[in-house]
Write an enzyme that holds these catalytic residues in place. Structure first.
Site, short mmCIF file in Angstrom:
data_model
loop_
_atom_site.label_atom_id
_atom_site.label_comp_id
_atom_site.label_asym_id
_atom_site.label_seq_id
_atom_site.Cartn_x
_atom_site.Cartn_y
_atom_site.Cartn_z
N SER A 14 0.81 -1.22 0.00
CA SER A 14 0.00 0.00 0.00
C SER A 14 0.85 1.27 0.00
O SER A 14 0.61 2.18 -0.80
CB SER A 14 -0.95 0.00 1.20
OG SER A 14 -0.26 -0.17 2.41
N LYS A 194 6.62 5.37 17.27
CA LYS A 194 5.21 5.77 17.19
C LYS A 194 4.30 4.56 17.00
O LYS A 194 3.15 4.56 17.45
CB LYS A 194 5.01 6.80 16.07
CG LYS A 194 5.34 6.30 14.67
CD LYS A 194 4.14 5.78 13.92
CE LYS A 194 4.52 5.27 12.55
NZ LYS A 194 3.37 4.73 11.79
#
Length: 339
Positions: A14, A194
């Site tokens: 993606s 993150k």
């Protein structure tokens, strides 16, 4: 002309496809390589990546290519967009096929499995010091980037000219704003940590905590990221930018994030295997958690949120017990050096 390109992208998932679409839409002839010939053939026939980005057409300047040698011969600019656990393998396959003037940039977010090494260390081990290196990072969901929605990222590298060239290649007034950054270490670290905090945010929401708890996790997660970054020689200011706070907020608050959805599933009672199956794509944060935990332990950096996410993923601790342990920690000043 047929076998030349302005840039070659390795990785037809993606994010790799989204970056290739953005580059091609910006007027750059872009070759997109994927390791599965059938997938590449589908891209050619469908003129879209229906497996990962259904309904978004591929621009005419985007050329899918199944042969790695052909893809690497096409351009000296090589953008690697593969999961962190196969980054070294893909680079090893690419090395004997690289042009002498090749320049390598990656959008891979993570650390080396087991060792917790930065991606730059893996790249140097495989390639030596022969090629300029760079990293791009920032708050990006592939679907939005591919659809042309406004996005901003940062780029840092070992060679100023390469960084400048990448900014010019990637920047688009209509869809992608690109910032140059001189913190090569910080940009790499932000993209890994993150993911861990995003799983934590998902866990928190999954067990029924609200926006207050999620915001506290993001804020203290930023503290953990900054603390680890400074221990590794990164600049604290980097983590207030796109690759730090920007990526952290995006990944922790929107359900397009696989890591957040993974944490949500775990918080609602799924086990690790079932949660991964539910997502259906690679959840980078699962491996990143072990990598960041290993790195923090090696450097002696206190990272309580990372510690509890690790305990849930790898030691079978319940999300509720992990939350209780975080909440029951000894009271300390918010601005003290340790949480």
């Amino acid at each position: 002309m047929k076998n030349t390109a302005d840039i070659t992208v390795l990785g037809a998932g993606s994010y790799g496809t989204a970056l290739a679409i953005s580059l091609a839409s910006n007027g750059h002839r872009t070759m997109l390589w994927g390791h599965e010939p059938e997938h590449i053939e589908n891209l050619k026939n469908d003129k879209s990546n229906e497996a990962f980005l259904p309904g978004i057409p591929l621009p005419d300047l985007l050329i899918p290519e199944a042969d790695l040698a052909t893809a690497l011969a096409a351009s000296n600019n090589v953008l690697v967009v593969v999961p962190s656990h196969v980054f070294g393998l893909v680079l090893s396959q690419a090395k004997p096929l690289l042009r002498k003037d090749s320049r390598i940039v990656w959008a891979t977010k993570g650390l080396e499995p087991e060792t917790g090494r930065l991606i730059q260390d893996v790249a140097r081990e495989v390639l030596g010091d022969e090629y300029p290196l760079a990293v791009l990072s920032g708050p990006t969901f592939a679907k939005e980037l591919a659809a042309g929605m406004p996005t901003a990222i940062s780029i840092a590298g070992t060679d100023p000219q390469f960084t400048k060239d990448l900014v010019e290649l990637l920047h688009s007034p209509k869809r992608l704003r690109v910032y140059a950054n001189d913190d090569f270490i910080g940009l790499q670290l932000g993209g890994a940590v993150k993911n861990v905090i995003a799983i934590g945010a998902g866990l928190s929401d999954g067990i029924g905590f609200g926006a207050n708890a999620r915001t506290a996790l993001i804020t203290r997660g930023l503290v953990e990221l900054t603390r680890l970054g400074e221990a590794m020689g990164a600049q604290a200011s980097t983590f207030m930018g796109m690759a730090g706070l920007g990526d952290l907020v995006l990944t922790c608050t929107d359900n397009q994030s696989r890591n957040r959805r993974f944490g949500l599933a775990l918080g609602k009672g799924s086990d690790v295997e079932a949660a991964q199956e539910e997502i259906g794509q690679v959840v980078e944060g699962y491996r990143n958690t072990k990598e960041v935990y290993t790195l923090a332990k090696r450097l002696g950096v206190e990272m309580p949120i990372t510690e509890q996410v690790y305990q849930v993923l790898y030691k079978g601790k319940s999300p509720v017990d992990a939350a209780k342990e975080l909440l029951s920690r000894e009271q300390k000043s918010e601005t003290s050096s340790a949480e």
